[in-house]
Design a protein around this motif. Structure first.
Motif, mmCIF file in Angstrom:
data_model
loop_
_atom_site.group_PDB
_atom_site.id
_atom_site.type_symbol
_atom_site.label_atom_id
_atom_site.label_comp_id
_atom_site.label_asym_id
_atom_site.label_seq_id
_atom_site.Cartn_x
_atom_site.Cartn_y
_atom_site.Cartn_z
ATOM 1 N N PRO A 42 50.997 40.064 37.908
ATOM 2 C CA PRO A 42 51.780 40.786 37.087
ATOM 3 C C PRO A 42 51.998 40.008 35.596
ATOM 4 N N VAL A 43 51.906 38.469 35.930
ATOM 5 C CA VAL A 43 52.411 37.706 34.505
ATOM 6 C C VAL A 43 51.130 36.973 34.211
ATOM 7 N N LEU A 44 50.347 36.439 34.832
ATOM 8 C CA LEU A 44 49.010 35.785 34.313
ATOM 9 C C LEU A 44 47.905 36.475 34.528
ATOM 10 N N VAL A 45 48.031 37.573 34.079
ATOM 11 C CA VAL A 45 46.886 38.684 34.149
ATOM 12 C C VAL A 45 45.519 38.159 34.399
ATOM 13 N N PHE A 46 45.096 37.207 33.208
ATOM 14 C CA PHE A 46 43.619 36.788 33.044
ATOM 15 C C PHE A 46 43.581 35.535 34.207
ATOM 16 N N THR A 47 44.397 34.614 34.254
ATOM 17 C CA THR A 47 43.919 33.491 34.881
ATOM 18 C C THR A 47 44.103 33.860 36.863
ATOM 19 N N MET A 48 45.095 34.889 36.791
ATOM 20 C CA MET A 48 44.896 35.261 38.587
ATOM 21 C C MET A 48 43.561 36.026 38.761
ATOM 22 N N GLU A 49 42.971 36.630 37.514
ATOM 23 C CA GLU A 49 41.781 37.458 37.959
ATOM 24 C C GLU A 49 40.679 36.103 38.020
ATOM 25 N N GLU A 50 40.855 35.375 37.184
ATOM 26 C CA GLU A 50 39.861 34.085 37.237
ATOM 27 C C GLU A 50 39.994 33.615 38.603
ATOM 28 N N VAL A 51 41.325 33.335 39.267
ATOM 29 C CA VAL A 51 41.344 32.633 40.457
ATOM 30 C C VAL A 51 40.641 33.502 41.608
ATOM 31 N N TRP A 52 40.927 34.974 41.478
ATOM 32 C CA TRP A 52 40.519 35.653 42.626
ATOM 33 C C TRP A 52 39.030 35.841 42.486
ATOM 34 N N LEU A 53 38.452 36.021 41.243
ATOM 35 C CA LEU A 53 36.924 36.158 41.279
ATOM 36 C C LEU A 53 36.331 34.690 41.716
ATOM 37 N N GLU A 54 36.932 33.597 41.385
ATOM 38 C CA GLU A 54 36.168 32.285 42.170
ATOM 39 C C GLU A 54 36.008 32.378 43.815
ATOM 40 N N ARG A 55 36.895 33.170 44.437
ATOM 41 C CA ARG A 55 36.873 33.365 45.693
ATOM 42 C C ARG A 55 35.989 34.767 46.204
ATOM 43 N N PHE A 56 36.217 35.752 45.310
ATOM 44 C CA PHE A 56 35.966 36.972 45.692
ATOM 45 C C PHE A 56 34.889 37.546 44.543
ATOM 46 N N PRO A 57 33.764 36.896 44.228
ATOM 47 C CA PRO A 57 32.973 37.621 43.175
ATOM 48 C C PRO A 57 32.589 39.035 43.510
ATOM 49 N N GLY A 58 31.987 39.558 42.635
ATOM 50 C CA GLY A 58 31.358 41.086 42.649
ATOM 51 C C GLY A 58 31.770 41.780 41.414
ATOM 52 N N ASP A 59 30.903 42.888 41.261
ATOM 53 C CA ASP A 59 30.990 43.686 40.352
ATOM 54 C C ASP A 59 32.105 44.470 39.984
ATOM 55 N N ASP A 60 32.615 44.821 41.433
ATOM 56 C CA ASP A 60 33.869 45.792 41.549
ATOM 57 C C ASP A 60 35.075 44.870 41.974
ATOM 58 N N SER A 61 35.031 43.536 41.939
ATOM 59 C CA SER A 61 36.235 43.080 42.475
ATOM 60 C C SER A 61 37.208 42.610 41.437
ATOM 61 N N SER A 62 38.526 42.610 41.747
ATOM 62 C CA SER A 62 39.731 42.501 40.621
ATOM 63 C C SER A 62 40.971 42.305 41.500
ATOM 64 N N VAL A 63 41.558 41.129 41.327
ATOM 65 C CA VAL A 63 42.759 40.944 41.884
ATOM 66 C C VAL A 63 43.880 41.997 41.449
ATOM 67 N N HIS A 64 43.604 42.907 40.336
ATOM 68 C CA HIS A 64 44.572 44.090 39.824
ATOM 69 C C HIS A 64 44.292 45.495 40.624
ATOM 70 N N LEU A 65 43.370 45.284 41.460
ATOM 71 C CA LEU A 65 42.896 46.075 42.253
ATOM 72 C C LEU A 65 43.636 46.257 43.628
ATOM 73 N N VAL A 66 44.276 45.129 44.048
ATOM 74 C CA VAL A 66 44.779 45.004 45.334
ATOM 75 C C VAL A 66 46.366 44.810 45.253
ATOM 76 N N ASP A 67 47.092 45.261 46.397
ATOM 77 C CA ASP A 67 48.452 45.301 46.407
ATOM 78 C C ASP A 67 48.941 43.819 46.847
ATOM 79 N N MET A 68 50.092 43.433 46.793
ATOM 80 C CA MET A 68 50.750 42.221 47.330
ATOM 81 C C MET A 68 50.667 42.447 48.931
ATOM 82 N N PRO A 69 50.013 41.511 49.639
ATOM 83 C CA PRO A 69 50.251 41.713 50.826
ATOM 84 C C PRO A 69 51.376 41.849 51.650
#
Length: 973
Positions: A814-841
């Motif tokens: 919620p704070v670093l919207v761009f950086t956490m997306e970059e971090v997420w996609l580094e592990r979970f690449p994919g056309d439909d992948s996004s950290v902003h589509l998941v919940d806090m576990p």
């Protein structure tokens, strides 16, 4: 390394990641924005079923200029609220909006006209309104892109605009509810008036700046029988608005004030007092008044007491009474009576009353039923005196534009000069004081009595919605205390005090661009007559339907009156009102056409959160409260969150003239939007906050440290799979301690987000990432991650890193919207992948282990002594790295010693060996004052250096693989 020793570097499990240390945010962020738009992140979140609603209702900015740093702060806080609640399991919706009507936009069009030599009054009103609409549309598009660049999520494809036809129809409908429920009335009372803009202003449209004003001490002769104690005396008043003297109708005094008669016995040259004059003054202020009149203490004397009884029943003569050429304008005797608002703290102890230009005086004479005798209409819309006013006709209180920084017109000087000429002046001067100014034109305002439309906030409303009170004020105060949560808590006190003491709401403005007051008045009727206002449901329905189809312009087309009145009444019997609504009524009504009417609104038309700057306690929070309490019986919000103002690094207000402004666009160009967002998260937004080049450098440094933490995790998690996962019960204590910390933080983070405490959330996560992880856990486990084979220890560490990854990325998203997306996609690449589509576990509460935490707190204290002791040796160049050491650690406490022996304390201290002993520490042992009972004696590690892990151990060289230790030999297979 000998010639036959292999190069073991390729056998290490070194981090593997393409995640760059240099972020390059300014160039890369637009790509993520495009990606989110392409995959439709906001819309896909709406498809998640069964989630509880959470709606933040956007307070609309004006569509009339580029964004400033306050906009960036405001929208980023809103975005963090929306995103955090979405990731905590809500359907968190956000509809951005814009305020499109009113003077800010109308003023811009008029400026364009003036530049071209055009007169607004020569342009058909519908054409003028269309130009305002077009201007607003252009800025909506510009601001929308600027907000999106900040990473703000929301329904950007379908925002709300107060000028949309449906919005204009609903605003009119909400106004007509006031018409129908009896709270609307027309009255004539002093309102804040801008002569420059020629319209009434609300308190929320006013800001206070220092202004230099003329100040005068004026003499009123007592009118009383010759044998009266005060016959021949003169009452002295003091005012900072000499221009109100022609409208004077009375003077008032305070019943509890000590007054005296003072006689002038001598006068210096250039003095407006005369020997023998007797002045009536408050005793506490007399010396100051005579000083202003240039009289010394030996030039006047007190000749008697004066009581309230002495003053009762006499009158006063206006200083201009009988003046040649006055045509009897001021010859009536002025009223003289007691009033409870008079003090003896400044002035003279007497207050000059011009009820047309002051609310206290107006309220006094309204209460006495004497308004008809004291109301004047001397000041015109443009702030000039009426043309036929003797001596002063046409004089202007203010200029229409400043000259040498001053708005001062010629009215004050003319009045002062005339008072001096007729002998009515005792003293004059100037004073610098805080004074109301229009926040649009920046010109001073005046109080002026004009016919306006008001909403009565103390009138009983019989609308079946009286659960929280029968009047607007009662409902608002009940809402404040019982229905709304305030962040910070001081917001409650501020709005409560404002609502508690506020007068009726001035709804009308004398302008052109806005929603008109859709009502009709009966010709020949008085505002107090029961049939003065037409209250007809059929007429109201025709108006609403037309506005829905054509917008509010329908009110201004030829034949509108006949169209709307239809056959309900005779159109010839009614006048159509052409004032427009206060734009705060527009924005105050947004709950109806956004929350109530839209499919992405709320079932009950109430928002979970309103969030704006602290100035909105007298603005949007205030008007929304009044409007909703008048039409739906309660506040339209459950939470109100308030932020302060943004100052420069030195705490000064930002100003273009001072050159200390920080423009969001420039910050984004240099650092990227995430750095600006991180600044918001690091600041206490509930108070005024500071920003500047040095502060931003510090924010960027925090960002780099955090980015390094994320990069470490990514590198260590390369190729991690479910086969590597270890059950927490099987993990070493160190890993279970990390899980305990995660469980602790999970509650802190989520509670913090729910409480809108972003500074608390970020500082907690940042400290955990940099202190507990980077400086402790990562530092210790680097050896196992790099050098172990397929061990439980290494698999447990990687499992913990995976658990950390999912929590840190979602906690920070919620704070670093761009950086956490970059971090997420580094592990979970994919056309439909996004950290902003998941919940806090969800984090299992059974990870909590307070006993283990207590034990490890003691272990870390002891470790701190060891690492500090080794740092001394490193500073003295005795060793180059901690692996060269095998210190002896003396521990006095038996329980603490057992705790250290139960773990691999040498690994924790990153040494090649360690000796733990209960023996008393020798005098030369290194100690830390804050850690009692632990002493460290430095010893070098014995043995050879392992060419793979670099530990110095006795068994190096005794295994199948040359020059390695047993652990590394096993890893090599």
């Amino acid at each position: 390394m000998s010639a036959e020793t292999p190069d073991y570097k390729s056998t290490l499990n070194l981090p593997k990641t393409e995640f760059p240390m240099r972020a390059g945010l300014p160039k890369r962020e637009p790509d993520w924005l495009a990606r989110w738009e392409k995959i439709g992140v906001y819309d896909r979140l709406r498809e998640k079923q069964g989630r509880p609603d959470f709606v933040l209702h956007d307070g609309p900015p004006y569509a009339n200029g580029h964004l400033h740093i306050g906009h960036a702060l405001n929208k980023t806080i809103k975005d963090m609220i929306v995103r955090s609640h979405q990731m905590m399991g809500h359907d968190s919706r956000y509809v951005p909006g814009w305020d499109c009507h009113g003077l800010p936009i109308e003023w811009k069009i008029e400026e364009q006209y003036r530049a071209k030599g055009r007169d607004k009054d020569d342009v058909p009103i519908v054409d003028f309104r269309q130009e305002c609409r077009k201007f607003a549309e252009g800025w909506v598009d510009i601001q929308r892109e600027e907000f999106k660049r900040l990473g703000i999520t929301g329904n950007w494809a379908d925002p709300y605009l107060t000028m949309n036809f449906h919005a204009e129809a609903v605003i009119a409908e909400e106004f007509m509810k006031f018409l129908m429920n009896g709270t609307l009335y027309q009255g004539s009372k002093p309102v804040m008036w801008s002569p420059v803009e020629e319209t009434a202003l609300a308190e929320a449209e006013v800001e206070y700046h220092d202004k230099e004003s003329f100040t005068v001490w004026v003499k009123f002769k007592v009118v009383a029988p010759a044998d009266h104690k005060l016959s021949g005396a003169q009452v002295v008043i003091w005012t900072t608005t000499p221009w109100t003297m022609p409208s004077n109708k009375a003077v008032v005094y305070g019943e509890g004030i000590s007054y005296g008669l003072y006689k002038v016995t001598d006068t210096p040259e250039e003095c407006w007092a005369n020997v023998g004059d007797t002045y009536l003054l408050a005793d506490n202020l007399a010396a100051d008044v005579f000083k202003r009149a240039r009289l010394g203490e030996d030039q006047y004397t007190r000749v008697g007491d004066v009581t309230a009884q002495d003053m009762a029943g006499i009158g006063l003569a206006h200083p201009l009474a009988g003046a040649e050429g006055a045509n009897g304008e001021w010859d009536d005797i002025r009223d003289f009576r007691a009033a409870d608002f008079v003090t003896d703290t400044e002035g003279t102890g007497f207050v000059h009353c011009a009820p047309s230009h002051g609310m206290e005086e107006y309220e006094l004479y309204r209460g006495l039923g004497m308004l008809e005798q004291v109301i004047t209409y001397n000041v015109m819309d443009d702030g000039t005196f009426r043309p036929d006013l003797p001596f002063f006709g046409g004089k202007a209180i203010l200029r229409n534009k400043p000259k040498n920084g001053s708005w001062e017109g010629d009215a004050n000087a003319a009045v002062i000069s005339k008072l001096a000429e007729v002998g009515g002046l005792l003293a004059r001067g100037k004073i610098k004081h805080s004074y109301p100014h229009s926040w649009r034109s920046k010109a001073p305002v005046i109080y002026r009595n004009t016919p306006q439309w008001f909403a009565a906030i103390d009138r009983k409303i019989d609308d079946g919605q009286g659960t929280h009170g029968d009047t607007i004020r009662e409902r608002a105060l009940t809402s404040i205390d019982e229905l709304v949560q305030w962040t910070p808590k001081t917001g409650r006190n501020r709005l409560h005090s404002m609502i508690e003491s506020r007068p009726d709401w001035v709804l009308s403005r004398q302008r052109a661009w806005g929603v008109p007051l859709t009502c009709f008045t009966k010709k020949g009727a008085l505002p107090t007559d029961a049939d003065f206002l037409l209250r007809n449901p059929d007429v109201n329905a025709r108006i609403a339907a037309a506005f829905e189809e054509e917008g509010a312009d329908a009110w201004y087309v030829e034949g509108a009156k006949e169209r709307f009145l239809g056959d309900s009444v005779n159109p010839d019997d009614y006048d159509q009102v052409f004032d427009i609504l206060d734009v705060w009524f527009d924005s105050g009504s947004t709950h109806a056409f956004v929350l109530r009417d839209r499919p992405d609104g709320t079932p009950d038309g109430i928002a979970d959160v309103y969030m704006e700057g602290t100035d909105q306690h007298r603005g949007w929070f205030h008007s929304s409260m009044l409007q909703a309490c008048g039409t739906k019986g309660r506040a339209p919000y459950r939470n109100v969150v308030t932020h302060g103002f943004t100052l420069d690094e030195k705490g000064a207000k930002m100003s273009k003239s001072l050159g200390n402004t920080i423009v969001p666009e420039e910050v984004i160009k240099q650092y990227g939007a995430d750095i600006l967002r991180l600044w918001v998260a690091q600041t206490d937004y509930t108070a005024d906050q500071r920003i500047g080049p040095e502060i931003l450098k510090g924010v960027a440094d925090s960002y780099r440290r955090l980015r390094n933490t994320m990069r470490y995790m990514l590198g260590s998690l390369a190729d991690f799979s479910e086969a590597d996962r270890v059950d927490p019960a099987e993990m070493p204590e160190l890993e279970r301690w990390v899980l305990h910390r995660l469980a602790e933080l999970d509650k802190v983070v989520k509670d913090g987000y729910r409480a809108f405490d972003f500074q608390g959330v970020f500082s907690t996560v940042f400290n955990f990432a940099t202190v507990d992880l980077s400086a402790f856990y990562f530092d210790i486990r680097k050896d196992a991650l790099y050098c172990d084979g397929d061990t439980l220890r290494r698999r447990a560490a990687r499992t913990v890193l995976d658990l950390l990854f999912h929590r840190l990325t979602t906690w920070l998203a919620p704070v670093l919207v761009f950086t956490m997306e970059e971090v997420w996609l580094e592990r979970f690449p994919g056309d439909d992948s996004s950290v902003h589509l998941v919940d806090m576990p969800d984090t299992p509460t059974d990870w909590l282990n307070p006993d283990l935490a207590t034990k490890w707190a003691a272990i870390r204290r002891a470790r701190r002594v060891v690492t500090a002791a080794l740092e001394v040796q490193r500073t003295d160049k005795v060793i180059g790295a901690s692996l060269e050491a095998a210190p002896v650690v003396h521990v006095a406490d038996a329980e603490a010693l057992e705790a250290l022996k139960s773990v691999s304390f040498d690994d924790l201290c990153i040494t090649s060996g360690i000796v733990l002993t209960a023996d008393p520490a020798p005098a030369e042992a290194f100690r830390l004052p804050e850690v009692e009972g632990v002493g460290v004696v430095f010893e070098r590690a014995e043995g050879e250096k392992c060419q793979r892990c670099w530990k110095i151990l006795p068994d190096v060289g005794q295994h199948a693989h040359p020059n390695v230790c047993g652990r590394c030999d096993s890893a090599l297979g």
